[in-house]
Design a protein around this motif. Sequence first.
Motif, PDB file in Angstrom:
ATOM      1  N   ARG A  66       0.813  -1.208   0.000  1.00  0.00           N
ATOM      2  CA  ARG A  66       0.000   0.000   0.000  1.00  0.00           C
ATOM      3  C   ARG A  66       0.850   1.263   0.000  1.00  0.00           C
ATOM      4  O   ARG A  66       0.502   2.258  -0.657  1.00  0.00           O
ATOM      5  CB  ARG A  66      -0.926  -0.013   1.228  1.00  0.00           C
ATOM      6  CG  ARG A  66      -1.840   1.229   1.342  1.00  0.00           C
ATOM      7  CD  ARG A  66      -2.798   1.366   0.163  1.00  0.00           C
ATOM      8  NE  ARG A  66      -3.677   0.224   0.074  1.00  0.00           N
ATOM      9  CZ  ARG A  66      -4.869   0.138   0.665  1.00  0.00           C
ATOM     10  NH1 ARG A  66      -5.299   1.150   1.408  1.00  0.00           N
ATOM     11  NH2 ARG A  66      -5.622  -0.932   0.513  1.00  0.00           N
TER      12      ARG A  66
ATOM     13  N   ARG B 151      -3.459   8.918   7.533  1.00  0.00           N
ATOM     14  CA  ARG B 151      -3.834   7.628   6.938  1.00  0.00           C
ATOM     15  C   ARG B 151      -3.967   6.540   8.005  1.00  0.00           C
ATOM     16  O   ARG B 151      -3.994   5.350   7.690  1.00  0.00           O
ATOM     17  CB  ARG B 151      -2.798   7.246   5.881  1.00  0.00           C
ATOM     18  CG  ARG B 151      -2.650   8.262   4.776  1.00  0.00           C
ATOM     19  CD  ARG B 151      -1.601   7.868   3.745  1.00  0.00           C
ATOM     20  NE  ARG B 151      -2.005   6.722   2.944  1.00  0.00           N
ATOM     21  CZ  ARG B 151      -1.319   6.246   1.899  1.00  0.00           C
ATOM     22  NH1 ARG B 151      -0.182   6.841   1.543  1.00  0.00           N
ATOM     23  NH2 ARG B 151      -1.740   5.192   1.239  1.00  0.00           N
TER      24      ARG B 151
ATOM     25  N   GLU C  70      -6.802   4.151   7.441  1.00  0.00           N
ATOM     26  CA  GLU C  70      -6.548   3.299   6.275  1.00  0.00           C
ATOM     27  C   GLU C  70      -5.685   2.099   6.650  1.00  0.00           C
ATOM     28  O   GLU C  70      -5.985   0.952   6.283  1.00  0.00           O
ATOM     29  CB  GLU C  70      -5.858   4.144   5.202  1.00  0.00           C
ATOM     30  CG  GLU C  70      -5.428   3.374   3.963  1.00  0.00           C
ATOM     31  CD  GLU C  70      -4.608   4.233   3.010  1.00  0.00           C
ATOM     32  OE1 GLU C  70      -4.037   3.665   2.055  1.00  0.00           O
ATOM     33  OE2 GLU C  70      -4.518   5.474   3.230  1.00  0.00           O
ATOM     34  N   PHE C  71      -4.617   2.351   7.389  1.00  0.00           N
ATOM     35  CA  PHE C  71      -3.734   1.248   7.763  1.00  0.00           C
ATOM     36  C   PHE C  71      -4.330   0.393   8.886  1.00  0.00           C
ATOM     37  O   PHE C  71      -4.044  -0.805   8.964  1.00  0.00           O
ATOM     38  CB  PHE C  71      -2.343   1.782   8.118  1.00  0.00           C
ATOM     39  CG  PHE C  71      -1.545   2.141   6.906  1.00  0.00           C
ATOM     40  CD1 PHE C  71      -0.919   1.161   6.156  1.00  0.00           C
ATOM     41  CD2 PHE C  71      -1.465   3.458   6.474  1.00  0.00           C
ATOM     42  CE1 PHE C  71      -0.199   1.473   5.011  1.00  0.00           C
ATOM     43  CE2 PHE C  71      -0.756   3.791   5.332  1.00  0.00           C
ATOM     44  CZ  PHE C  71      -0.117   2.796   4.595  1.00  0.00           C
TER      45      PHE C  71
ATOM     46  N   ASP D 279      -7.425  -0.428   8.947  1.00  0.00           N
ATOM     47  CA  ASP D 279      -8.279  -1.377   8.212  1.00  0.00           C
ATOM     48  C   ASP D 279      -7.460  -2.524   7.646  1.00  0.00           C
ATOM     49  O   ASP D 279      -7.855  -3.691   7.732  1.00  0.00           O
ATOM     50  CB  ASP D 279      -9.013  -0.649   7.075  1.00  0.00           C
ATOM     51  CG  ASP D 279     -10.127   0.250   7.579  1.00  0.00           C
ATOM     52  OD1 ASP D 279     -10.522   0.089   8.751  1.00  0.00           O
ATOM     53  OD2 ASP D 279     -10.582   1.112   6.806  1.00  0.00           O
ATOM     54  N   ILE D 280      -6.322  -2.194   7.054  1.00  0.00           N
ATOM     55  CA  ILE D 280      -5.484  -3.235   6.452  1.00  0.00           C
ATOM     56  C   ILE D 280      -5.029  -4.235   7.515  1.00  0.00           C
ATOM     57  O   ILE D 280      -5.202  -5.454   7.373  1.00  0.00           O
ATOM     58  CB  ILE D 280      -4.248  -2.607   5.767  1.00  0.00           C
ATOM     59  CG1 ILE D 280      -4.677  -1.766   4.561  1.00  0.00           C
ATOM     60  CG2 ILE D 280      -3.255  -3.697   5.336  1.00  0.00           C
ATOM     61  CD1 ILE D 280      -3.545  -0.944   3.974  1.00  0.00           C
TER      62      ILE D 280
END
Length: 480
Positions: A378, A413, A416-417, A419-420
Amino acid sequence: MDQILDRLRQIVGPQGYLSDPADVAPHLVEGRKLYQGKTALVLKPATTAEVAEIVRTCHEARLPIVPQGGNTGLVGGGVPGIGVPGVGMSGADGHNVVLATHRLNRIREIDAANFTMTVEAGCILATIQEKALEHDRLFPLSLGAQGSCQIGGNISTNAGGIQVLRYGNARELVLGLEVVLPDGQIWDGLRGLRKDNTGYDLKQLFIGAEGTLGIVTAAKLKLFPAPHDSATAFVGLADPEAAMALFTRARGATGDQLTAFELIPRIGIEMLVEHMGCVDPLGEPHPFYALIELSSSHEQAGLGAVMESLLERALEDGLIQDGTIAASTAQARAFWHLREALPEMQAYEGGSIKHDVSVPVSSVAAFLKEAIAAVTERLPGIRPVPFGHAGDGNIHFNLTQPKGADKAAYLARWGEFNDIVHNIVARHGGSISAEHGIGLLKRDELTHYKSALELELMARIKRAVDPENLMNPGKVLVLD
């Protein structure tokens, strides 16, 4: 409101509250400074009776209470005045009081024969450890903030730390509790029994509840024989697979003498050497390292020879690339300093997106391989720094920003991370919070990773015990 605050001040007396903004300020943030809170008053009761009177007064006035211990939390669980818009009396905009437990700091009893200690919620964890050792006993809960964190907060967050592998989380170390309930009643559950099969184990409701069901004012803790022999080793490894194979062998060969098994990546050692003047214990670089500790209450346990035999065979079989056994207490402490300094060290490298996760021990290596690949794909240049309690499946999967990146843009972010990483954790049957709790930081995420039934059962308990939602409202759960 002013009349209620005056009544609360009278309950605790002149030494029992803070109102000067400079004195109140430290109670409005937590360690990471992710949230800035508000409160009308900080109360510091000195007795359980004072806590109960405060809670009764607040219950009558429908004034929310935010319990706070050493305020070393990392998920916003002790920050006041961070409300939930439109959800009842949330305590937002300062319509709350902070109840700080600093003055509840007596050790009430040490029963060496029963291997128990009764302590008040404001006792510093390190003080409890020291008092136990004075009686040749061990209280094994041990974590980085132990010089300032309080046992009430440790219990309310079900704290973990470096010895969970052998002794368990806070949940396994508590025999009984004293709790002030949301209506001001005092539940005295301070029993020193290992066996009590008389219905629901009520103390477990409050352990890990983050102050949302009541205020822990005292606890009866389990003690263990003090260690009199130990061995500490620092070993270099090719990859997480080798680390976990070594762990399996070490646990099988040493049994309950294996106290800790901590994983450290090479990037962590490099940062420690650069920013904190630490010495690389092995000289030559290795992709990963394990910090291993054995301990025993027997003075002549011969753990040095046990560790040496374990590492010799592991080296012969290719499980480890190199290793050293501490030759002194000072060298063992130096090894542990490397591990304990890792969280602080990351600040020197810019933004760090942090994850406190756990997976089954058998899945640690697979999780690390998958998660490192996913975040790197990512964002090329991102620097994963996964470390922690590999022996119990708890990894602090922290992500340092790429070199030269804009810190604010990187930290933006975070979700976002999350979630990953958390989706990978979930696929491995893990947890998004291994030992830090939910608080505010992970409250909304909890709805994605807990089943609807689990969330509903938690909400039912909250409504039954705290129907007015006055205890640390907005934390852990959002009630409809």
